[in-house]
Design a protein around this motif. Structure first.
Motif, short mmCIF file in Angstrom:
data_model
loop_
_atom_site.label_atom_id
_atom_site.label_comp_id
_atom_site.label_asym_id
_atom_site.label_seq_id
_atom_site.Cartn_x
_atom_site.Cartn_y
_atom_site.Cartn_z
N GLU A 297 1.31 -1.24 -0.12
CA GLU A 297 0.37 0.00 0.11
C GLU A 297 0.78 1.47 0.06
N PRO A 298 1.39 2.33 -1.05
CA PRO A 298 0.36 1.98 -2.64
C PRO A 298 0.63 0.63 -3.76
N GLY B 253 2.04 -0.03 -27.09
CA GLY B 253 3.10 0.73 -26.73
C GLY B 253 3.30 -0.32 -25.58
N TRP B 254 3.01 -0.04 -24.48
CA TRP B 254 3.22 -0.70 -23.29
C TRP B 254 3.06 -2.16 -23.16
N ILE B 255 3.96 -2.53 -22.47
CA ILE B 255 4.17 -3.88 -21.65
C ILE B 255 4.27 -3.92 -19.71
N GLU B 256 3.13 -4.58 -19.75
CA GLU B 256 3.18 -5.22 -18.32
C GLU B 256 4.06 -5.89 -17.67
N VAL B 257 5.17 -5.73 -17.07
CA VAL B 257 5.80 -6.59 -16.60
C VAL B 257 5.90 -7.31 -15.10
N LEU B 258 5.40 -6.13 -14.41
CA LEU B 258 5.31 -6.82 -12.58
C LEU B 258 4.45 -5.59 -12.22
N GLY B 259 4.40 -6.65 -10.52
CA GLY B 259 3.26 -5.26 -9.38
C GLY B 259 4.01 -5.81 -8.16
N CYS B 260 3.92 -4.13 -8.23
CA CYS B 260 4.64 -3.87 -6.96
C CYS B 260 3.94 -3.28 -5.64
N GLY B 261 4.56 -2.41 -4.90
CA GLY B 261 4.28 -1.82 -3.89
C GLY B 261 5.11 -1.26 -2.53
N MET B 262 4.80 -0.32 -1.90
CA MET B 262 5.15 -0.33 -0.45
C MET B 262 4.71 -1.31 0.55
N VAL B 263 5.35 -2.32 1.08
CA VAL B 263 5.01 -3.38 2.34
C VAL B 263 4.29 -2.12 3.19
#
Ligand code: PHE
Length: 405
Positions: free
Chosen positions: A310-311, A340-350
């Motif tokens: 979060e976020p 023109g964009w490729i999704e590569v990962l998910g992420c966020g602040m712990v």
């Protein structure tokens, strides 16, 4: 066995048959004794080998030596000593017996040589077979033929991609952590802030181990649906600051197709320290994407949701196949769906709620912060190598894998 060629006075068919049967019985007994006795001894012992050789020689001499062998004797006594009228049957008998005896002697030799070779294999040493025999064996072998080709293996494209990504983070000072593929509900969901019955669980269609209804939910085993449980496992063991990447296999209840597989690979990342910010997350991932896809790619962060960050954000890279234009020549660019964009990962602040589960090991959410990210290795390998069906990676077809050798 004492056998002496008897004198014949009676040359009737019955008498000749009897004489022949006696001789053959004596021969059979000699052969048996010879093979049996030599089989009892190990030829690797020199004395035993000599004895075997002596036995063989006296057997052979007794039966076929030209000077005094049984064959010579029956020729002299039974044929030459026969009255005129018996020459034909006597000659026939002596000829038949000569053939039989020679055959038996040859067979005994072959079987002795064979057991000799077997012993040689077990313990190289003295050889019963002469040098000539050895050379004769070699005559059947063409030593100019090329050897058997043993193809050299190559790293599987998914593993290669995995090592490459892990390498990028290792050079940033990250260490590698691993965890179990069969995981508990607690690590896979609960400690990652997916409470029981939380709808976010539905986003990861999970394979549970059967027959665990009697266990409390948090102890139930499942095939981990992501590598994120190793975040918790590592934080339980190691105090902050922490920088780790976690490569591994994960499973979801997805039927196999060109872009799905019930088993696939992820790389997780986790950095925890004091004052880690979203800016650190962006900078780290931007660097990593440039290291992986080339320095000209751009990164783009879009808001998203994960219970344990979060976020949260989804990261896109500008399409390295069409350069972000969405077109390849006159054709639409398929891998980026012309965006023109490729999704590569998910992420966020712990999420602070995650730190609560490991608070006792130094992860007080008021004192530390961190970021996490997770990416699908197989999808990246597909893009990187221009493979159009994920299933090729897992079918083990050498014709496909050879291209990466
Ligand atoms: N574990 C998430 C998934 O498999 C990815 C992720 C990892 C998201 C770490 C945020 C942080 O979808």
């Amino acid at each position: 066995m004492a056998y002496t060629v008897p004198k014949l006075t009676d040359y009737s068919a019955a008498a000749l048959d009897r004489a022949s049967a006696e001789l053959l019985a004596a021969l059979e007994q000699d052969v048996r004794k010879l093979l049996f006795d030599s089989g009892k001894r190990s030829s690797s012992h020199e004395a035993a080998w000599k004895l075997r050789w002596e036995e063989w020689k006296s057997f052979r001499d007794k039966w076929i030596s030209r000077k005094s062998g049984v064959l010579t004797q029956i020729n002299d006594v039974w044929l030459k000593g026969s009255p005129k009228e018996a020459k034909r049957p006597a000659g026939q008998l002596v000829n038949d017996l000569r053939k039989r005896v020679e055959e038996e002697v040859a067979r005994a030799e072959a079987s002795l040589t064979r057991s000799e070779e077997e012993d040689q294999r077990a313990s190289p040493g003295q050889s019963f077979a002469s040098m000539d025999d050895a050379l004769r064996t070699l005559e059947g072998v063409d030593i100019t033929l090329p050897g058997a080709r043993r193809p050299i293996g190559a790293e599987h494209p998914v593993m290669r991609t995995m090592h490459e990504i892990v390498g990028v983070f290792q050079r940033l000072g990250y260490s590698v952590a691993e965890g179990p593929v069969v995981e508990t509900d607690y690590y896979n969901f609960e400690a990652l802030n997916f409470p029981p019955d939380h709808p976010a669980r539905d986003t990861q269609d999970t394979l549970f181990i059967a027959g665990q209804q009697s266990k409390p939910q948090r102890e139930r085993l499942l095939l981990r649906t992501h590598t994120s449980p190793v975040q918790i496992r590592t934080m339980e063991k190691m105090r902050p600051p922490l920088r780790i990447v976690i490569p591994g296999t994960v499973h979801r209840n997805d039927p196999p197709d060109a872009s799905h597989s019930p088993m696939f690979h992820q790389i997780e990342g986790l950095a925890v320290d004091t004052n880690i910010t979203f800016g650190d997350l962006k900078g780290t991932l931007d660097h990593a994407m440039k290291a992986l896809f080339g320095s000209s790619v751009k990164t783009h962060f879009r808001p998203s949701f994960f219970p344990f960050t979060e976020p949260s954000a989804e990261v896109f890279v500008s399409c390295f196949l069409c350069g972000g234009s969405g077109k390849r020549g006159a054709d639409p660019c398929r891998p980026c769906k012309q965006s023109g964009w490729i999704e590569v990962l998910g992420c966020g602040m712990v999420d602070p709620n995650v730190f609560e589960f490991v608070k006792d090991n130094g992860y007080d959410p008021k004192k530390v912060s961190g970021f996490a990210f997770g990416m699908g290795v197989d999808r990246l390998a597909l893009l990187k190598y221009g493979v159009d069906d994920l299933q090729y990676f897992f079918q083990g077809d050498v014709r496909f894998l050879q291209q990466f050798g």
